[in-house]
Design a protein around this motif. Sequence first.
Motif, PDB file in Angstrom:
ATOM      1  N   LEU A 247       0.825  -1.214   0.000  1.00 46.72           N
ATOM      2  CA  LEU A 247       0.000   0.000   0.000  1.00 46.72           C
ATOM      3  C   LEU A 247       0.860   1.265   0.000  1.00 46.72           C
ATOM      4  O   LEU A 247       0.513   2.253  -0.648  1.00 46.72           O
ATOM      5  CB  LEU A 247      -0.929  -0.002   1.221  1.00 46.72           C
ATOM      6  CG  LEU A 247      -2.110  -0.978   1.163  1.00 46.72           C
ATOM      7  CD1 LEU A 247      -2.852  -1.007   2.495  1.00 46.72           C
ATOM      8  CD2 LEU A 247      -3.064  -0.603   0.028  1.00 46.72           C
ATOM      9  N   THR A 248       1.982   1.238   0.709  1.00 48.64           N
ATOM     10  CA  THR A 248       2.837   2.438   0.751  1.00 48.64           C
ATOM     11  C   THR A 248       3.577   2.668  -0.567  1.00 48.64           C
ATOM     12  O   THR A 248       3.953   3.798  -0.879  1.00 48.64           O
ATOM     13  CB  THR A 248       3.862   2.331   1.894  1.00 48.64           C
ATOM     14  OG1 THR A 248       4.641   1.142   1.725  1.00 48.64           O
ATOM     15  CG2 THR A 248       3.167   2.318   3.242  1.00 48.64           C
ATOM     16  N   TYR A 249       3.777   1.605  -1.321  1.00 45.22           N
ATOM     17  CA  TYR A 249       4.462   1.753  -2.617  1.00 45.22           C
ATOM     18  C   TYR A 249       3.500   2.093  -3.758  1.00 45.22           C
ATOM     19  O   TYR A 249       3.930   2.607  -4.793  1.00 45.22           O
ATOM     20  CB  TYR A 249       5.227   0.470  -2.972  1.00 45.22           C
ATOM     21  CG  TYR A 249       6.622   0.431  -2.421  1.00 45.22           C
ATOM     22  CD1 TYR A 249       7.627   1.225  -2.962  1.00 45.22           C
ATOM     23  CD2 TYR A 249       6.950  -0.402  -1.354  1.00 45.22           C
ATOM     24  CE1 TYR A 249       8.915   1.187  -2.462  1.00 45.22           C
ATOM     25  CE2 TYR A 249       8.238  -0.450  -0.838  1.00 45.22           C
ATOM     26  CZ  TYR A 249       9.210   0.350  -1.397  1.00 45.22           C
ATOM     27  OH  TYR A 249      10.483   0.317  -0.898  1.00 45.22           O
ATOM     28  N   LEU A 250       2.221   1.786  -3.592  1.00 41.99           N
ATOM     29  CA  LEU A 250       1.269   1.979  -4.695  1.00 41.99           C
ATOM     30  C   LEU A 250       1.179   3.432  -5.173  1.00 41.99           C
ATOM     31  O   LEU A 250       1.195   3.681  -6.382  1.00 41.99           O
ATOM     32  CB  LEU A 250      -0.114   1.461  -4.287  1.00 41.99           C
ATOM     33  CG  LEU A 250      -0.325  -0.049  -4.434  1.00 41.99           C
ATOM     34  CD1 LEU A 250      -1.716  -0.444  -3.936  1.00 41.99           C
ATOM     35  CD2 LEU A 250      -0.150  -0.490  -5.877  1.00 41.99           C
ATOM     36  N   PRO A 251       1.054   4.440  -4.258  1.00 45.01           N
ATOM     37  CA  PRO A 251       0.982   5.827  -4.750  1.00 45.01           C
ATOM     38  C   PRO A 251       2.204   6.231  -5.569  1.00 45.01           C
ATOM     39  O   PRO A 251       2.088   6.878  -6.607  1.00 45.01           O
ATOM     40  CB  PRO A 251       0.881   6.650  -3.455  1.00 45.01           C
ATOM     41  CG  PRO A 251       0.335   5.711  -2.444  1.00 45.01           C
ATOM     42  CD  PRO A 251       0.898   4.373  -2.796  1.00 45.01           C
ATOM     43  N   GLN A 252       3.394   5.831  -5.080  1.00 46.06           N
ATOM     44  CA  GLN A 252       4.623   6.155  -5.801  1.00 46.06           C
ATOM     45  C   GLN A 252       4.658   5.470  -7.164  1.00 46.06           C
ATOM     46  O   GLN A 252       5.046   6.069  -8.171  1.00 46.06           O
ATOM     47  CB  GLN A 252       5.834   5.736  -4.965  1.00 46.06           C
ATOM     48  CG  GLN A 252       7.170   6.159  -5.574  1.00 46.06           C
ATOM     49  CD  GLN A 252       8.348   5.706  -4.733  1.00 46.06           C
ATOM     50  OE1 GLN A 252       8.186   4.970  -3.770  1.00 46.06           O
ATOM     51  NE2 GLN A 252       9.547   6.145  -5.077  1.00 46.06           N
ATOM     52  N   THR A 253       4.232   4.210  -7.186  1.00 44.15           N
ATOM     53  CA  THR A 253       4.213   3.457  -8.448  1.00 44.15           C
ATOM     54  C   THR A 253       3.232   4.071  -9.432  1.00 44.15           C
ATOM     55  O   THR A 253       3.548   4.283 -10.613  1.00 44.15           O
ATOM     56  CB  THR A 253       3.829   1.989  -8.179  1.00 44.15           C
ATOM     57  OG1 THR A 253       4.724   1.437  -7.221  1.00 44.15           O
ATOM     58  CG2 THR A 253       3.893   1.178  -9.456  1.00 44.15           C
ATOM     59  N   TYR A 254       2.026   4.401  -8.940  1.00 39.78           N
ATOM     60  CA  TYR A 254       0.998   4.986  -9.806  1.00 39.78           C
ATOM     61  C   TYR A 254       1.465   6.329 -10.364  1.00 39.78           C
ATOM     62  O   TYR A 254       1.336   6.604 -11.564  1.00 39.78           O
ATOM     63  CB  TYR A 254      -0.300   5.157  -9.010  1.00 39.78           C
ATOM     64  CG  TYR A 254      -1.407   5.825  -9.794  1.00 39.78           C
ATOM     65  CD1 TYR A 254      -2.164   5.104 -10.718  1.00 39.78           C
ATOM     66  CD2 TYR A 254      -1.687   7.181  -9.623  1.00 39.78           C
ATOM     67  CE1 TYR A 254      -3.175   5.718 -11.442  1.00 39.78           C
ATOM     68  CE2 TYR A 254      -2.688   7.803 -10.341  1.00 39.78           C
ATOM     69  CZ  TYR A 254      -3.435   7.072 -11.246  1.00 39.78           C
ATOM     70  OH  TYR A 254      -4.424   7.682 -11.962  1.00 39.78           O
ATOM     71  N   ALA A 255       2.004   7.181  -9.475  1.00 35.69           N
ATOM     72  CA  ALA A 255       2.477   8.496  -9.921  1.00 35.69           C
ATOM     73  C   ALA A 255       3.610   8.356 -10.933  1.00 35.69           C
ATOM     74  O   ALA A 255       3.664   9.088 -11.927  1.00 35.69           O
ATOM     75  CB  ALA A 255       2.942   9.309  -8.719  1.00 35.69           C
ATOM     76  N   SER A 256       4.509   7.401 -10.692  1.00 38.07           N
ATOM     77  CA  SER A 256       5.629   7.196 -11.608  1.00 38.07           C
ATOM     78  C   SER A 256       5.142   6.766 -12.984  1.00 38.07           C
ATOM     79  O   SER A 256       5.592   7.288 -14.009  1.00 38.07           O
ATOM     80  CB  SER A 256       6.576   6.147 -11.033  1.00 38.07           C
ATOM     81  OG  SER A 256       7.663   5.929 -11.900  1.00 38.07           O
ATOM     82  N   LEU A 257       4.186   5.830 -13.006  1.00 36.18           N
ATOM     83  CA  LEU A 257       3.639   5.370 -14.283  1.00 36.18           C
ATOM     84  C   LEU A 257       2.953   6.504 -15.027  1.00 36.18           C
ATOM     85  O   LEU A 257       3.112   6.671 -16.238  1.00 36.18           O
ATOM     86  CB  LEU A 257       2.656   4.227 -14.048  1.00 36.18           C
ATOM     87  CG  LEU A 257       3.227   2.943 -13.444  1.00 36.18           C
ATOM     88  CD1 LEU A 257       2.126   1.898 -13.292  1.00 36.18           C
ATOM     89  CD2 LEU A 257       4.356   2.390 -14.286  1.00 36.18           C
TER      90      LEU A 257
END
Length: 684
Positions: A247-257
């Motif tokens: 869950l903590t990595y999802l925002p960063q991953t989504y924003a990066s994509l």
Amino acid sequence: MSQSSEQITASEDNHHQDNSEEPITASDQDNSEENNHQDNSEKPITASDQDNSEENTNQDNEENFIAKFKQSLGTFSKSIRFSLVLLWTTAPKLTVFVFIVLLLQSLIPAITVGIQKRVVDQVSYLAPGGEYDWKIITTLVSLWIGALLLDNLLNPWVNIAFIKLSDHLMASFNLKLIKKANSFADINNFENAEFYNKLEILQGSIAQEPINLLMVFSNGLKILVTLTTMFALLFTVDWWIPLLILLTYLPQTYASLKLESGIWGAVFYKSPQARRMKYYSGLLLTDTFAKEVRLFGLSSLFSQFYLEVFEDRRQLIHNLQNRQALILSALGILSVLGNGFCFCWVILQALSGKLTPGSILLLIQSLGYVQSNINQLLQLFTNMQKSMLFMELFFKFMDSESVMPICIPGKPTPKPIKSGIVFDNVEFAYSDGRLALSNISFKLNPGETVAIVGENGAGKSTLVKLLSRLYDPTQGNIFVDEENLKDLDIEQWRRQIGVVFQDFCRYALTIGQNIALGDISAMDDLEKIKCASEKSEIAAKVKKLAEGYATPLGKRFNGTEMSGGEWQKIAIARAFVREKEAQIMILDEPTAALDPRSEYEMYRSFAELVKGKTAILVTHRLASVRLADRILVLKAGKLVEVGTHEELLQQNGEYTSLWNMQAEQYQVESESNKYVYEDKFMIA
């Protein structure tokens, strides 16, 4: 991604078109301001309206990103299936080997971490000076060493196998592209700027993008398996830990994509600038332009053009990249907090005796692997974006169709042609609407030599291309012995034609191969090649070369470079080599690069060659047209005059006008309205 950029371009084009079609006048501007004032007074913009507008824009952006992401995944899935089928077809055993090794390598990190946890736990259970189980310790250490040994042993083999697979994939993509391009019987697509630009992009990227796609797939598979096994290990510590980390990595991953998608959209939108930068650098770095660049002092000008385009492209992309770095740095704090919370919790649990020291080691190493692999996964997505743009373009190219329909099976070509070739009210227009030929009607009789003359742009070469069936008429028809040319077998028909185009090709092959390309069956027939070279007057030059007909030509592979006239003689020999099979011989401006003596000798050879064949001589040098039985005069795409040299001079029309324009380069005398050509050649 490409779709969005095309939409942006289209909207901008429409905007420019609207502005150009309806220029704004002063009265229009006053009315516009008055209307705007009325609109503003009737509907004042409030803060809530502005917020709603921004919210709708953000929502549209989110929806567009999701749609693009789904499209990218669809293209990626299609690309992987396509690539795996190619690999399975060309190298099935190698493909299976790489797939199995990748799975093994992706499992090794989890295996080593699990073993290390067990070792630490075993050691921590022992009291100082106490006894320990050698069997368990030895087994764990052996397994750990075995896992590392397996990984090290597999690495060189999988690297070699990957290189081999990459070579297979690149070759397969190239062959697919070549086969598709060769399936277009006509040249309409190749003269379409948009089509040719796409083909040029594919050619420039096909050496690396299929390999990049294979790397994305193989590394992505390896990373996903490794992440899955690491989350499974963390699940053994406590079920909520992998969920929290995810869950903590999802925002960063989504924003990066999302940000990477925007950057690659901008890159694709600015791809014309990238090609223009390549063009300007090519002007300064290739031999083709070296003379004029130095003579006219163009280096600083083209360098400035390069920098202007570079700055335009750099500013947009760098702004997006800076924004990406700022947002990802902020979101990275969230993942650090998640990792830190898990770490503190595990330590507290270990201090209270609820978790073993091995669990702390497992958490630390697993978190390190998770963070490293997620970063690699995001980097792979960046590479995937570029590959997907290439693959979208590749699939569109593979789905494109020839403009000219082909009759399969076609009717056999008449051998010999008996009644002749008839152009019946033929018209031809290019894809952009330019009319090249209009209302062309005439007949070519078997064994007749016909000259086609006219100024540049009159449609002479287009007429030749229609006869060669590189185009089909936009209107009207061409008949061969009363059979429509469209219904004949196109390959058989083209074998009946020997042609030298004005823009003839210079192949980086040997002299003999260059000549034999006119009839591939003559590739090993040296006598036939020599006979053709004698007729084109290139044989004398070949005899002076140490390697003779085996002499490689062109600078590309360190071959011998010929003069323009010598290259043209080789091209003419290429047409002569198929004289026995061809019923029609065409010379399209054949003497443009020949010196006067060579021109005369070539015409003499041509006159001997075409006996009994239908011959077409396209030229702007009117001195040579006296060879012809008839002369067709074209002007602005229309057939304006037909007749012999003497008949056309008596008509005092377009042909006479062209003749008089060249009269200063002839020695002409008038005797009872009879023109006598005294020179054997002229210099145009």
